[in-house]
Design an enzyme around this catalytic site. Structure first.
Site, PDB file in Angstrom:
ATOM      1  N   SER A 153     -14.651 -22.979  17.326  1.00  0.00           N
ATOM      2  CA  SER A 153     -14.816 -21.580  17.711  1.00  0.00           C
ATOM      3  C   SER A 153     -14.026 -21.295  18.995  1.00  0.00           C
ATOM      4  CB  SER A 153     -16.308 -21.259  17.869  1.00  0.00           C
ATOM      5  OG  SER A 153     -16.537 -19.894  18.042  1.00  0.00           O
ATOM      6  N   ASP A 318     -17.433 -19.423   6.475  1.00  0.00           N
ATOM      7  CA  ASP A 318     -17.312 -18.833   7.813  1.00  0.00           C
ATOM      8  C   ASP A 318     -16.664 -17.461   7.679  1.00  0.00           C
ATOM      9  OD1 ASP A 318     -16.845 -18.150  10.439  1.00  0.00           O
ATOM     10  OD2 ASP A 318     -15.777 -19.986  10.969  1.00  0.00           O
ATOM     11  N   HIS A 351     -20.252 -19.892  10.188  1.00  0.00           N
ATOM     12  CA  HIS A 351     -19.470 -20.265  11.369  1.00  0.00           C
ATOM     13  C   HIS A 351     -20.054 -21.487  12.070  1.00  0.00           C
ATOM     14  CE1 HIS A 351     -16.663 -19.791  14.608  1.00  0.00           C
ATOM     15  NE2 HIS A 351     -17.610 -19.582  15.506  1.00  0.00           N
TER      16      HIS A 351
END
EC number: 2.3.1.46
Length: 374
Positions: A153, A318, A351
Site C-alpha cells: 500500500s 483489491d 486491499h
C-alpha cells in the site's frame, strides 16, 4: 512456510539535528525516528532490507515486546528465521515515519519554537520527505545501498519512490498492493475521512492536545470508512452476510447487523490509540503521491531514472489499488528495459491481503528474495 518469529525485540531512537527541508516548503529543524531491526547486518553491509509501513503502520514490524507479549508486529508473519524475510540471511529495518504517532517526531511532539505540541502546525509531509529521512537513517546505520526496499500500500509507494529518488541505493524494490498515484475515487475517500475529523467539535483546529481532549468521534468514523475500502465485498459477505446480532429487527438506529458491530469495534479500537493529526497527514501524503508529475504525467519517463530490479505484486480482490494499477508500473518499467517480476495473487481479503499469511503470496516473495545476491 510458517518459520519462526524473531521473538522479543526493542525499539531504538535516532536523533537528527540536520534540518529537513520538506516538499511543502516547511522545515523540520531537528527530528527523531523510532525504528526496530531484526537479524544481523553483515560485514559488507549488503544484506539490509527496509520495510516501509502503510497509513496506520509503524516501526514494530515483527516480534513482540518482553513486557507486552501480545503486542505482535504488524507483518510478523513474513519476518523471521525461515520466513520470506529471513533474518538468518537479511538485516531488516522498520521505522515509524515522520508525522507518525508511535515515537517519531509528529504532531503530538513538542514544537521547539513554542514548547507546546505541534498539532496542526506540524508541516505537511510527502512520501519523498519520508524517503529522504529514511536515507539519513540508512547513513546512520552505515548502509550505502539496500538489498531491497519493500512495503504494501503506502509502503509500496515509498519503495517505488526510493527507486526513483535514490536509484543507486536500491538494488531491489518490492512494491505490493500499490499504485503509481491515487485515483479520484481514492482521493474522495480520503477527503471524506478527513472531513469526519476536521468537523469533530473536539478537533479544536488540530490543537486538541491543549484542550485535554481528542476528536475520537471523527477518527472513529474515518477508520470505519477506511476499513470498508480495505476489505472485499466477497469477504464481507462471507464473514458477515446480513446476519443480525439478535434474531429480529429492532426498528431503531442502534447496532443490528454483525457488520455494523464489526466496523464500530474497529473504529473504537483505532481511535483509542491513533492520533487524528497523523491520520490527516498520512492521507494527504497518499493524495500527493504522484512521481510522474515531475515528468508531465509520463510514468515511463519517471521510471527511466530507476536502476533496481522489481517485484510488483497485486491482489485480485483489491478494489482500492486494483491489479490494473500495478500493471501501469510494470508497463513503465518494461518500457525502460528493467528487470521486473509481476504476480497477481488470488486472495479474498481485498486491499488488506498484503498483510495476510498465504502460502502462494509468501512463496512469491520468498522466491524473489532467495534470488537476491548479497
Amino acid at each position: 512456510m510458517p518459520g519462526q518469529s524473531v521473538g522479543a525485540v526493542q525499539p531504538q531512537r535516532a536523533h537528527f539535528d540536520q534540518p529537513l527541508h520538506l516538499r511543502s516548503g516547511g522545515v523540520l529543524p531537528a527530528y527523531d525516528l523510532v525504528y526496530e531491526t531484526y537479524g544481523t547486518l553483515n560485514a559488507a553491509k549488503s544484506n539490509a532490507i527496509l520495510v516501509c509501513h502503510a497509513l496506520s503502520g509503524h516501526h514494530h514490524v515483527a516480534g513482540h515486546y518482553a513486557d507486552q507479549p501480545d503486542n505482535i508486529g504488524w507483518w510478523d508473519n513474513i519476518v523471521g528465521p525461515g520466513r520470506p524475510l529471513d533474518t538468518d540471511k537479511f538485516f531488516i529495518v522498520g521505522l515509524n515515519n515522520l508525522g507518525g504517532c508511535h515515537g517519531s517526531t509528529g504532531p503530538s511532539s513538542l514544537n521547539p519554537a513554542t514548547g507546546k505540541p505541534w498539532g496542526a502546525d506540524f508541516p505537511i509531509v510527502a512520501v519523498n520527505d519520508w524517503v529522504h529521512a529514511q536515507a539519513r537513517l540508512a547513513d546512520l546505520l552505515g548502509i550505502d545501498s539496500w538489498a531491497a526496499v519493500m512495503g504494501g500500500s503506502l509502503g509500496g509507494m515509498q519503495a517505488l519512490r526510493w527507486s526513483i529518488t535514490f536509484p543507486e541505493r536500491v538494488r531491489n524494490a518490492i512494491v505490493i498492493a500499490a499504485a503509481p498515484k491515487l485515483s479520484a475515487q481514492n482521493i474522495a475517500f480520503n477527503d471524506v475521512a478527513r472531513q469526519a475529523i476536521l468537523t469533530d467539535p473536539d478537533f479544536h483546529g488540530g490543537h486538541y492536545y491543549e484542550h485535554n481532549t481528542r476528536p475520537v468521534r471523527g477518527l472513529r468514523l474515518a477508520r470505519m470508512l477506511g476499513h470498508i475500502t480495505y476489505l472485499s465485498d466477497d469477504q464481507m459477505g462471507e464473514k458477515f452476510g446480513r446476519e443480525l446480532r439478535n434474531s429480529a429487527f429492532s426498528f431503531g438506529y442502534g447496532v443490528e447487523f454483525e457488520v455494523e458491530s464489526y466496523l464500530r469495534y474497529q473504529g473504537d479500537k483505532f481511535a483509542g490509540y491513533f492520533d487524528a493529526n497523523t491520520y490527516l497527514l498520512m492521507t494527504k501524503a497518499l493524495d500527493y503521491f504522484d512521481p510522474s508529475r515531475e515528468d508531465d504525467g509520463n510514468l515511463t519517463a519517471t521510471m527511466a531514472r530507476t536502476q533496481a530490479n522489481f517485484l510488483i505484486a497485486s491482489f485480485t480482490t483489491d478494489w482500492r489499488f486494483t491489479p490494473a494499477r500495478s500493471k501501469e508500473i510494470v508497463a513503465a518499467l518494461l518500457a525502460n528495459g528493467r528487470n521486473v517480476s509481476y504476480a497477481e495473487i488470488d486472495l479474498n481479503f481485498g486491499h488488506d491481503s498484503f498483510l495476510m499469511e498465504d502460502a502462494h503470496y509468501h512463496g512469491v516473495v520468498d522466491a524473489y528474495l532467495r534470488n537476491i545476491k548479497l
